[in-house]
Design a protein around this motif. Structure first.
Motif, PDB file in Angstrom:
ATOM      1  N   TRP A 170       0.821  -1.215   0.000  1.00 56.69           N
ATOM      2  CA  TRP A 170       0.000   0.000   0.000  1.00 56.69           C
ATOM      3  C   TRP A 170       0.855   1.265   0.000  1.00 56.69           C
ATOM      4  CZ3 TRP A 170      -4.934   1.104  -0.930  1.00 56.69           C
ATOM      5  CH2 TRP A 170      -5.877   0.082  -0.883  1.00 56.69           C
ATOM      6  N   ALA A 171       2.071   1.180   0.525  1.00 53.45           N
ATOM      7  CA  ALA A 171       2.937   2.364   0.551  1.00 53.45           C
ATOM      8  C   ALA A 171       3.305   2.812  -0.859  1.00 53.45           C
ATOM      9  CB  ALA A 171       4.203   2.081   1.360  1.00 53.45           C
ATOM     10  N   ALA A 172       3.413   1.865  -1.803  1.00 53.31           N
ATOM     11  CA  ALA A 172       3.702   2.240  -3.189  1.00 53.31           C
ATOM     12  C   ALA A 172       2.543   3.034  -3.774  1.00 53.31           C
ATOM     13  CB  ALA A 172       3.959   0.987  -4.019  1.00 53.31           C
ATOM     14  N   PHE A 173       1.314   2.582  -3.497  1.00 57.71           N
ATOM     15  CA  PHE A 173       0.141   3.356  -3.936  1.00 57.71           C
ATOM     16  C   PHE A 173       0.130   4.725  -3.262  1.00 57.71           C
ATOM     17  CE2 PHE A 173      -4.057   4.815  -2.605  1.00 57.71           C
ATOM     18  CZ  PHE A 173      -4.621   5.109  -3.837  1.00 57.71           C
ATOM     19  N   ALA A 174       0.420   4.749  -1.951  1.00 56.61           N
ATOM     20  CA  ALA A 174       0.412   6.019  -1.222  1.00 56.61           C
ATOM     21  C   ALA A 174       1.425   7.003  -1.802  1.00 56.61           C
ATOM     22  CB  ALA A 174       0.695   5.768   0.258  1.00 56.61           C
ATOM     23  N   GLY A 175       2.555   6.484  -2.272  1.00 52.77           N
ATOM     24  CA  GLY A 175       3.555   7.357  -2.879  1.00 52.77           C
ATOM     25  C   GLY A 175       3.030   8.031  -4.135  1.00 52.77           C
ATOM     26  N   LEU A 176       2.348   7.265  -4.986  1.00 53.10           N
ATOM     27  CA  LEU A 176       1.765   7.843  -6.201  1.00 53.10           C
ATOM     28  C   LEU A 176       0.643   8.815  -5.852  1.00 53.10           C
ATOM     29  CD1 LEU A 176       1.712   4.589  -8.357  1.00 53.10           C
ATOM     30  CD2 LEU A 176       3.064   6.641  -8.835  1.00 53.10           C
ATOM     31  N   PHE A 177      -0.180   8.460  -4.863  1.00 47.35           N
ATOM     32  CA  PHE A 177      -1.254   9.357  -4.423  1.00 47.35           C
ATOM     33  C   PHE A 177      -0.660  10.663  -3.902  1.00 47.35           C
ATOM     34  CE2 PHE A 177      -4.394  11.164  -1.625  1.00 47.35           C
ATOM     35  CZ  PHE A 177      -5.625  10.837  -2.197  1.00 47.35           C
ATOM     36  N   GLY A 178       0.382  10.551  -3.068  1.00 46.58           N
ATOM     37  CA  GLY A 178       1.022  11.742  -2.533  1.00 46.58           C
ATOM     38  C   GLY A 178       1.632  12.607  -3.623  1.00 46.58           C
ATOM     39  N   ALA A 179       2.199  11.974  -4.648  1.00 45.62           N
ATOM     40  CA  ALA A 179       2.761  12.737  -5.759  1.00 45.62           C
ATOM     41  C   ALA A 179       1.672  13.519  -6.483  1.00 45.62           C
ATOM     42  CB  ALA A 179       3.476  11.791  -6.726  1.00 45.62           C
ATOM     43  N   ALA A 180       0.482  12.909  -6.644  1.00 46.40           N
ATOM     44  CA  ALA A 180      -0.634  13.612  -7.285  1.00 46.40           C
ATOM     45  C   ALA A 180      -1.084  14.804  -6.450  1.00 46.40           C
ATOM     46  CB  ALA A 180      -1.800  12.641  -7.499  1.00 46.40           C
ATOM     47  N   VAL A 181      -1.060  14.659  -5.121  1.00 45.41           N
ATOM     48  CA  VAL A 181      -1.403  15.770  -4.232  1.00 45.41           C
ATOM     49  C   VAL A 181      -0.408  16.918  -4.407  1.00 45.41           C
ATOM     50  CG1 VAL A 181      -1.584  16.497  -1.827  1.00 45.41           C
ATOM     51  CG2 VAL A 181      -2.535  14.290  -2.530  1.00 45.41           C
ATOM     52  N   VAL A 182       0.865  16.589  -4.419  1.00 46.65           N
ATOM     53  CA  VAL A 182       1.909  17.614  -4.569  1.00 46.65           C
ATOM     54  C   VAL A 182       1.749  18.354  -5.896  1.00 46.65           C
ATOM     55  CG1 VAL A 182       4.390  17.973  -4.860  1.00 46.65           C
ATOM     56  CG2 VAL A 182       3.552  16.463  -3.048  1.00 46.65           C
ATOM     57  N   VAL A 183       1.468  17.618  -6.949  1.00 49.97           N
ATOM     58  CA  VAL A 183       1.300  18.253  -8.263  1.00 49.97           C
ATOM     59  C   VAL A 183       0.156  19.257  -8.230  1.00 49.97           C
ATOM     60  CG1 VAL A 183       0.526  17.827 -10.626  1.00 49.97           C
ATOM     61  CG2 VAL A 183       2.325  16.417  -9.640  1.00 49.97           C
ATOM     62  N   ASP A 184      -0.983  18.890  -7.629  1.00 51.15           N
ATOM     63  CA  ASP A 184      -2.112  19.823  -7.599  1.00 51.15           C
ATOM     64  C   ASP A 184      -1.839  21.016  -6.694  1.00 51.15           C
ATOM     65  OD1 ASP A 184      -3.509  18.360  -9.424  1.00 51.15           O
ATOM     66  OD2 ASP A 184      -5.296  18.085  -8.181  1.00 51.15           O
ATOM     67  N   VAL A 185      -1.092  20.824  -5.621  1.00 51.64           N
ATOM     68  CA  VAL A 185      -0.712  21.954  -4.774  1.00 51.64           C
ATOM     69  C   VAL A 185       0.180  22.915  -5.555  1.00 51.64           C
ATOM     70  CG1 VAL A 185       0.625  22.637  -2.748  1.00 51.64           C
ATOM     71  CG2 VAL A 185      -0.990  20.730  -2.591  1.00 51.64           C
ATOM     72  N   LEU A 186       1.160  22.372  -6.253  1.00 58.22           N
ATOM     73  CA  LEU A 186       2.040  23.219  -7.067  1.00 58.22           C
ATOM     74  C   LEU A 186       1.255  23.933  -8.165  1.00 58.22           C
ATOM     75  CD1 LEU A 186       5.115  20.825  -7.475  1.00 58.22           C
ATOM     76  CD2 LEU A 186       4.962  22.863  -6.024  1.00 58.22           C
ATOM     77  N   ARG A 187       0.273  23.236  -8.697  1.00 62.32           N
ATOM     78  CA  ARG A 187      -0.511  23.807  -9.796  1.00 62.32           C
ATOM     79  C   ARG A 187      -1.453  24.902  -9.322  1.00 62.32           C
ATOM     80  NH1 ARG A 187      -5.076  20.387 -13.272  1.00 62.32           N
ATOM     81  NH2 ARG A 187      -5.731  22.110 -14.634  1.00 62.32           N
ATOM     82  N   PHE A 188      -2.272  24.590  -8.320  1.00 62.06           N
ATOM     83  CA  PHE A 188      -3.339  25.513  -7.945  1.00 62.06           C
ATOM     84  C   PHE A 188      -2.920  26.515  -6.873  1.00 62.06           C
ATOM     85  CE2 PHE A 188      -5.846  21.754  -9.451  1.00 62.06           C
ATOM     86  CZ  PHE A 188      -6.438  22.379 -10.536  1.00 62.06           C
ATOM     87  N   ALA A 189      -2.082  26.109  -5.944  1.00 58.12           N
ATOM     88  CA  ALA A 189      -1.706  27.018  -4.856  1.00 58.12           C
ATOM     89  C   ALA A 189      -0.509  27.889  -5.211  1.00 58.12           C
ATOM     90  CB  ALA A 189      -1.406  26.209  -3.585  1.00 58.12           C
ATOM     91  N   LEU A 190       0.435  27.327  -5.970  1.00 57.83           N
ATOM     92  CA  LEU A 190       1.660  28.064  -6.268  1.00 57.83           C
ATOM     93  C   LEU A 190       1.780  28.506  -7.721  1.00 57.83           C
ATOM     94  CD1 LEU A 190       4.156  25.914  -4.139  1.00 57.83           C
ATOM     95  CD2 LEU A 190       2.934  28.000  -3.486  1.00 57.83           C
ATOM     96  N   GLY A 191       0.877  28.021  -8.566  1.00 53.48           N
ATOM     97  CA  GLY A 191       0.858  28.469  -9.957  1.00 53.48           C
ATOM     98  C   GLY A 191       2.050  28.025 -10.776  1.00 53.48           C
ATOM     99  N   VAL A 192       2.659  26.898 -10.433  1.00 48.80           N
ATOM    100  CA  VAL A 192       3.811  26.403 -11.195  1.00 48.80           C
ATOM    101  C   VAL A 192       3.338  25.946 -12.568  1.00 48.80           C
ATOM    102  CG1 VAL A 192       5.653  24.686 -11.279  1.00 48.80           C
ATOM    103  CG2 VAL A 192       4.979  25.715  -9.084  1.00 48.80           C
ATOM    104  N   PRO A 193       3.886  26.474 -13.651  1.00 47.46           N
ATOM    105  CA  PRO A 193       3.391  26.115 -14.986  1.00 47.46           C
ATOM    106  C   PRO A 193       3.794  24.708 -15.410  1.00 47.46           C
ATOM    107  CG  PRO A 193       5.279  27.582 -15.162  1.00 47.46           C
ATOM    108  CD  PRO A 193       4.956  27.484 -13.705  1.00 47.46           C
TER     109      PRO A 193
END
Length: 452
Positions: A170-193
């Motif tokens: 499950w930790a492997a799935f959690a890693g991918l899930f966490g990466a998706a969270v980070v991407v959306d934070v960078l996208r919507f909160a920080l505006g990283v193109p």
């Protein structure tokens, strides 16, 4: 010679997970029905019913079922790769795995591409490709190929991600899930193109990873998974920058689909949990011989039906226009009255197209064993793994590129941007065909004499 559905049904191993086959058919069938229903065609062009009636967008929380297909893919890929590895005597099996998984996928897809490219070229040479409806049809007929491109990427990444799963669960799935969270934070909160495009990998590979967990019997609380996913998606849509629709909408600033978002990943979690809750009742139903034969038969044509269902729908609308039958404005009473008839005719036309093209999807009938042992046996040529990897990369880039460019600009150099590189439809077709050839040739065998 191909095996019949009855033959395959009767030869089903006792331990086969029949529910997975049902889910595969149900997922593709739901997508086909959803596309037929959502197409809002009028004399002004081709639109989307969900844009005309925004209140219907909530239906996508049930109809956007592609996460289930990718989940099933993860389950099947894990079993297939492990089976090959067990029988390999330590030999690398990457190329064998790619060929085995892609043969039934790429053959019907490339036939579809070649046939439609020829039709599009003929239409444009005749000067009829610039009309509003014709142009929209040539653009949209390849759009569903995006899913095949993503699926090819999942096949390519199966060996390393399966190893990651076997080590971390499950930790492997959690890693991918966490990466998706980070991407959306960078996208919507920080505006990283451009960072949002990483979620084409993280979101869909996370859903695919759930299939690995199912293969090992590690999804033990599906109700909790479904509830967490549904609550997460609802909260993200209610309080975050995510739209209600789980499919792409024309003109929207943010799409949950392209690129995928954390909301879509939560949607996938709730769907996976929901379908897992139905394992018991479905298993008893699938034990009936007639039901199982139907599922086997449907699985044998599912990809062909998916590829050609939009062609059938466009033919129905084209026939309406040619016969002078009025096309009512979408979502009006007259439009809704025509929906059942259009869907029935589209289903019948899809059946005709399936009958014409199903041979390219059908698996070959197993060859009879030789009466005497052969003096030679094939062995995979060295370096076939890298060749297969290069081939599948070209295939997925070509198929994804074609889903973006469409076939309306074959003669004028129309391009779309794929991973920061402009690509035209002819170039995308060439990449797909060249990649398929590389994958096939990755298994070029040499003959070695057997001892004894």
């Amino acid at each position: 010679m191909t095996a019949s559905a009855r033959d395959m049904a009767e030869a089903t191993p006792a331990g086969r997970d029949r529910y997975v086959d049902l889910l595969r058919v149900a997922a593709l069938g739901t997508v086909i029905g959803g596309h037929w229903l959502m197409a809002a065609v009028s004399t002004g062009g081709i639109g989307n019913l969900l844009a005309v009636v925004p209140g219907l967008q909530v239906l996508t929380w049930g109809l956007q079922i592609m996460p289930v297909f990718f989940f099933v893919g993860g389950f099947s890929h894990a079993l297939s790769y492990r089976s090959l590895a067990r029988r390999s005597d330590g030999r690398p099996v990457y190329a064998d795995f790619l060929r085995a998984r892609l043969r039934r996928l790429l053959r019907p897809t490339l036939v579809f591409v070649v046939v439609w490219a020829a039709l599009a070229l003929a239409v444009q040479l005749a000067g009829h490709g610039s009309g509003r409806l014709a142009g929209a049809a040539l653009r949209m007929v390849t759009q569903p190929l995006w899913f095949i491109g993503i699926y090819l990427a999942m096949v390519a990444f199966t060996p390393p991600l399966l190893k990651l799963h076997e080590r971390h669960g499950w930790a492997a799935f959690a890693g991918l899930f966490g990466a998706a969270v980070v991407v959306d934070v960078l996208r919507f909160a920080l505006g990283v193109p451009y960072v949002e495009f990483l979620n084409f990998a993280f979101v869909w590979l996370a859903v695919h990873q759930l299939g690995f967990l199912r293969a090992d019997g590690r999804i033990r609380r599906p109700a909790l998974l479904a509830a967490a996913g549904l609550a997460g998606a609802a909260l993200l849509v209610a309080y975050g920058p995510y739209p209600l629709s789980m499919v792409g909408m024309p003109g929207e600033k943010v799409s949950n689909m392209a690129p995928p978002t954390l909301a879509l990943l939560c949607h996938g979690l709730w769907l996976v949990g929901a379908v897992q809750l139905l394992v018991g009742p479905a298993g008893a139903w699938l034990a009936r011989p007639r039901v199982w034969r139907g599922v086997v038969a449907a699985n044998g044509i599912a990809m062909t039906a998916f590829l050609w269902h939009l062609t059938a729908m466009l033919a129905v609308y084209g026939a309406q226009l040619a016969l002078g039958i009025a096309l009512p404005e979408p979502a009006t009473a007259a439009w809704w009255a025509q929906v059942p008839v259009r869907i029935l005719v589209a289903a019948a036309l899809t059946g005709v197209l399936v009958a014409l093209f199903r041979r390219f999807e059908a698996p070959p009938r197993p060859a009879a064993a030789p009466a005497t042992a052969p003096t030679t046996a094939p062995t995979t040529a060295p370096g076939s793994g890298p060749r297969a990897a290069a081939g599948i990369t070209l295939c997925l880039l070509g198929i994804l590129g074609l889903s973006m460019t469409g076939l309306g600009g074959l003669l004028d150099g129309h391009s779309a941007v794929l991973i920061a590189v402009p690509v035209t439809a002819p170039a995308a077709i060439a990449m797909a065909l060249g990649g398929w050839l590389l994958v096939e040739r990755s298994g070029a065998a040499r003959r070695v004499r057997l001892r004894g």
